[in-house]
Write a protein that holds these residues in place. Sequence first.
Motif, PDB file in Angstrom:
ATOM      1  N   ILE A  66      13.500  -2.491   2.782  1.00 34.12           N
ATOM      2  CA  ILE A  66      13.376  -1.587   3.931  1.00 34.12           C
ATOM      3  C   ILE A  66      12.453  -2.205   4.985  1.00 34.12           C
ATOM      4  CG2 ILE A  66      12.669   0.719   4.679  1.00 34.12           C
ATOM      5  CD1 ILE A  66      13.266   1.679   1.824  1.00 34.12           C
ATOM      6  N   THR A  67      11.416  -2.891   4.514  1.00 30.72           N
ATOM      7  CA  THR A  67      10.521  -3.578   5.450  1.00 30.72           C
ATOM      8  C   THR A  67      11.299  -4.591   6.282  1.00 30.72           C
ATOM      9  OG1 THR A  67       8.686  -3.342   3.890  1.00 30.72           O
ATOM     10  CG2 THR A  67       8.412  -4.941   5.659  1.00 30.72           C
TER      11      THR A  67
ATOM     12  N   ILE B 214       9.266   3.351   3.175  1.00 29.40           N
ATOM     13  CA  ILE B 214       8.429   2.284   2.634  1.00 29.40           C
ATOM     14  C   ILE B 214       7.232   2.874   1.899  1.00 29.40           C
ATOM     15  CG2 ILE B 214       6.895   0.362   3.252  1.00 29.40           C
ATOM     16  CD1 ILE B 214       8.790  -0.195   5.613  1.00 29.40           C
ATOM     17  N   ALA B 215       6.558   3.835   2.542  1.00 32.25           N
ATOM     18  CA  ALA B 215       5.398   4.467   1.915  1.00 32.25           C
ATOM     19  C   ALA B 215       5.788   5.154   0.614  1.00 32.25           C
ATOM     20  CB  ALA B 215       4.763   5.469   2.881  1.00 32.25           C
ATOM     21  N   THR B 216       6.943   5.830   0.621  1.00 31.58           N
ATOM     22  CA  THR B 216       7.389   6.545  -0.579  1.00 31.58           C
ATOM     23  C   THR B 216       7.615   5.590  -1.742  1.00 31.58           C
ATOM     24  OG1 THR B 216       8.445   8.291   0.728  1.00 31.58           O
ATOM     25  CG2 THR B 216       9.204   8.012  -1.543  1.00 31.58           C
ATOM     26  N   HIS B 217       8.259   4.460  -1.485  1.00 25.99           N
ATOM     27  CA  HIS B 217       8.516   3.496  -2.556  1.00 25.99           C
ATOM     28  C   HIS B 217       7.220   2.924  -3.115  1.00 25.99           C
ATOM     29  CE1 HIS B 217      12.858   3.285  -2.719  1.00 25.99           C
ATOM     30  NE2 HIS B 217      12.924   3.242  -1.393  1.00 25.99           N
ATOM     31  N   PHE B 218       6.278   2.595  -2.238  1.00 31.67           N
ATOM     32  CA  PHE B 218       5.017   2.050  -2.725  1.00 31.67           C
ATOM     33  C   PHE B 218       4.211   3.108  -3.486  1.00 31.67           C
ATOM     34  CE2 PHE B 218       5.589  -1.497   0.304  1.00 31.67           C
ATOM     35  CZ  PHE B 218       5.243  -2.552  -0.526  1.00 31.67           C
ATOM     36  N   GLU B 219       4.262   4.365  -3.013  1.00 29.96           N
ATOM     37  CA  GLU B 219       3.559   5.433  -3.721  1.00 29.96           C
ATOM     38  C   GLU B 219       4.169   5.658  -5.105  1.00 29.96           C
ATOM     39  OE1 GLU B 219       3.651   8.803  -1.175  1.00 29.96           O
ATOM     40  OE2 GLU B 219       2.197   7.992   0.247  1.00 29.96           O
TER      41      GLU B 219
ATOM     42  N   GLN C 283      11.109  -1.334 -13.650  1.00 36.53           N
ATOM     43  CA  GLN C 283      11.222  -0.209 -12.722  1.00 36.53           C
ATOM     44  C   GLN C 283      10.284  -0.387 -11.539  1.00 36.53           C
ATOM     45  OE1 GLN C 283      10.698   3.602 -14.546  1.00 36.53           O
ATOM     46  NE2 GLN C 283      11.436   4.734 -12.772  1.00 36.53           N
ATOM     47  N   ILE C 284       9.080  -0.873 -11.802  1.00 36.72           N
ATOM     48  CA  ILE C 284       8.131  -1.137 -10.719  1.00 36.72           C
ATOM     49  C   ILE C 284       8.673  -2.222  -9.794  1.00 36.72           C
ATOM     50  CG2 ILE C 284       5.818  -2.024 -10.190  1.00 36.72           C
ATOM     51  CD1 ILE C 284       4.922  -0.717 -12.848  1.00 36.72           C
ATOM     52  N   GLN C 285       9.253  -3.269 -10.375  1.00 31.30           N
ATOM     53  CA  GLN C 285       9.818  -4.347  -9.568  1.00 31.30           C
ATOM     54  C   GLN C 285      10.935  -3.828  -8.669  1.00 31.30           C
ATOM     55  OE1 GLN C 285      10.828  -7.271 -12.623  1.00 31.30           O
ATOM     56  NE2 GLN C 285       9.220  -8.628 -11.848  1.00 31.30           N
ATOM     57  N   THR C 286      11.753  -2.932  -9.211  1.00 30.89           N
ATOM     58  CA  THR C 286      12.854  -2.358  -8.428  1.00 30.89           C
ATOM     59  C   THR C 286      12.316  -1.567  -7.243  1.00 30.89           C
ATOM     60  OG1 THR C 286      14.279  -2.211 -10.380  1.00 30.89           O
ATOM     61  CG2 THR C 286      14.844  -0.816  -8.493  1.00 30.89           C
ATOM     62  N   LEU C 287      11.292  -0.746  -7.482  1.00 34.60           N
ATOM     63  CA  LEU C 287      10.708   0.052  -6.401  1.00 34.60           C
ATOM     64  C   LEU C 287      10.123  -0.847  -5.317  1.00 34.60           C
ATOM     65  CD1 LEU C 287       8.971   2.822  -8.539  1.00 34.60           C
ATOM     66  CD2 LEU C 287      10.862   3.170  -6.953  1.00 34.60           C
ATOM     67  N   LEU C 288       9.418  -1.889  -5.732  1.00 35.29           N
ATOM     68  CA  LEU C 288       8.810  -2.797  -4.759  1.00 35.29           C
ATOM     69  C   LEU C 288       9.870  -3.590  -4.009  1.00 35.29           C
ATOM     70  CD1 LEU C 288       5.719  -4.110  -6.780  1.00 35.29           C
ATOM     71  CD2 LEU C 288       5.764  -2.390  -4.979  1.00 35.29           C
ATOM     72  N   SER C 289      10.932  -3.980  -4.707  1.00 32.21           N
ATOM     73  CA  SER C 289      12.016  -4.713  -4.050  1.00 32.21           C
ATOM     74  C   SER C 289      12.685  -3.846  -2.989  1.00 32.21           C
ATOM     75  CB  SER C 289      13.049  -5.169  -5.085  1.00 32.21           C
ATOM     76  OG  SER C 289      12.484  -6.083  -5.989  1.00 32.21           O
TER      77      SER C 289
ATOM     78  N   ALA D  74       5.727   3.443  -6.874  1.00 29.92           N
ATOM     79  CA  ALA D  74       5.340   2.291  -7.690  1.00 29.92           C
ATOM     80  C   ALA D  74       3.912   2.446  -8.198  1.00 29.92           C
ATOM     81  CB  ALA D  74       5.484   1.002  -6.885  1.00 29.92           C
ATOM     82  N   THR D  75       3.031   2.973  -7.334  1.00 28.18           N
ATOM     83  CA  THR D  75       1.646   3.194  -7.749  1.00 28.18           C
ATOM     84  C   THR D  75       1.566   4.199  -8.888  1.00 28.18           C
ATOM     85  OG1 THR D  75       0.842   2.708  -5.507  1.00 28.18           O
ATOM     86  CG2 THR D  75      -0.641   3.930  -6.972  1.00 28.18           C
ATOM     87  N   LEU D  76       2.344   5.280  -8.799  1.00 28.53           N
ATOM     88  CA  LEU D  76       2.361   6.278  -9.867  1.00 28.53           C
ATOM     89  C   LEU D  76       2.868   5.667 -11.171  1.00 28.53           C
ATOM     90  CD1 LEU D  76       3.736   9.427  -7.979  1.00 28.53           C
ATOM     91  CD2 LEU D  76       1.382   8.889  -8.569  1.00 28.53           C
ATOM     92  N   GLN D  77       3.879   4.797 -11.065  1.00 27.29           N
ATOM     93  CA  GLN D  77       4.397   4.138 -12.258  1.00 27.29           C
ATOM     94  C   GLN D  77       3.340   3.238 -12.893  1.00 27.29           C
ATOM     95  OE1 GLN D  77       7.226   4.461 -13.919  1.00 27.29           O
ATOM     96  NE2 GLN D  77       8.074   6.003 -12.557  1.00 27.29           N
ATOM     97  N   VAL D  78       2.582   2.526 -12.050  1.00 28.78           N
ATOM     98  CA  VAL D  78       1.531   1.655 -12.567  1.00 28.78           C
ATOM     99  C   VAL D  78       0.453   2.480 -13.267  1.00 28.78           C
ATOM    100  CG1 VAL D  78      -0.338   0.082 -11.923  1.00 28.78           C
ATOM    101  CG2 VAL D  78       1.924  -0.204 -10.918  1.00 28.78           C
ATOM    102  N   ARG D  79       0.088   3.616 -12.681  1.00 30.43           N
ATOM    103  CA  ARG D  79      -0.905   4.494 -13.306  1.00 30.43           C
ATOM    104  C   ARG D  79      -0.429   4.938 -14.683  1.00 30.43           C
ATOM    105  NH1 ARG D  79      -2.775   8.684  -8.487  1.00 30.43           N
ATOM    106  NH2 ARG D  79      -4.161   7.252  -7.382  1.00 30.43           N
ATOM    107  N   ASN D  80       0.827   5.388 -14.761  1.00 29.30           N
ATOM    108  CA  ASN D  80       1.360   5.849 -16.037  1.00 29.30           C
ATOM    109  C   ASN D  80       1.488   4.699 -17.027  1.00 29.30           C
ATOM    110  OD1 ASN D  80       1.611   8.493 -15.102  1.00 29.30           O
ATOM    111  ND2 ASN D  80       3.661   8.132 -14.288  1.00 29.30           N
ATOM    112  N   LEU D  81       1.859   3.535 -16.519  1.00 29.80           N
ATOM    113  CA  LEU D  81       1.976   2.366 -17.390  1.00 29.80           C
ATOM    114  C   LEU D  81       0.626   2.029 -18.013  1.00 29.80           C
ATOM    115  CD1 LEU D  81       3.910  -0.888 -16.601  1.00 29.80           C
ATOM    116  CD2 LEU D  81       1.535  -1.030 -17.313  1.00 29.80           C
TER     117      LEU D  81
END
Length: 223
Positions: free
Chosen positions: A21-22, A46-51, A10-16, A53-60
């Motif tokens: 978009i970049t 772009i900011a939304t996707h990275f944010e 899921q994190i990979q998808t968000l970053l991709s 992803a950050t939330l997912q990493v925190r929960n992970l």
Amino acid sequence: MTDIKQDLQQIQTLLSDAFAITGSLVCLPSYGQSDPEQRSQLLSKIATHFEQATLQVRNLCERHTTLMSVPGKPTLEPIQMAGLVELIEDQWLHIRLNGLLPHCRYKTPSYLTDTMRRLLDDYERQGGKLPYFEQAVLVLDEHSNIEGRHIYDQDNKGWKAVSNAIKGRLVLDDDQYHLGVVLLSKTSTESVCHITILRPQDLPDFFALREFNYTTQLLYRGF
């Protein structure tokens, strides 16, 4: 327990998606010729996707990380994720965010709400006692080195995420009878946001400290 591979995918998808978009942004005409509205929307996505992803990493990390102590070595200190919390004279709660308030014209700043919650949780976990106000004033004081922050006009900033985070925890409600809001800013060589929650009757003292010898960081104690 959620499988860690699913979380990572899921994190990979968000970053991709963010990188895709970049690429779209890179393909736009030169800065002076491109549509400012389109450019702003792409940057916000772009900011939304990275944010997210950050939330997912925190929960992970919370779900899958096991804290271990190595014999002879001290346990690592908690990571200062995005800011610091202190209590000034046992009355004013001061929070320093290591960044500016996010733009919320297109998306709700869920990253900021989550960051505030975690900072307060970490403060209590380390033995700090949060104050509770019958009535309070929320002062958001941004220090910015960015010239022409017109895209971050006061009505576009995500400060409501802060008031939502303290509602029911530091003050009963965030309506007009329980919580007042003050938005301030200052030209600075750093880009941070100082958040102070205090009683309405303490506002004169706050502004006196902010005005008097302000450059010595008397008010924020070097934060």
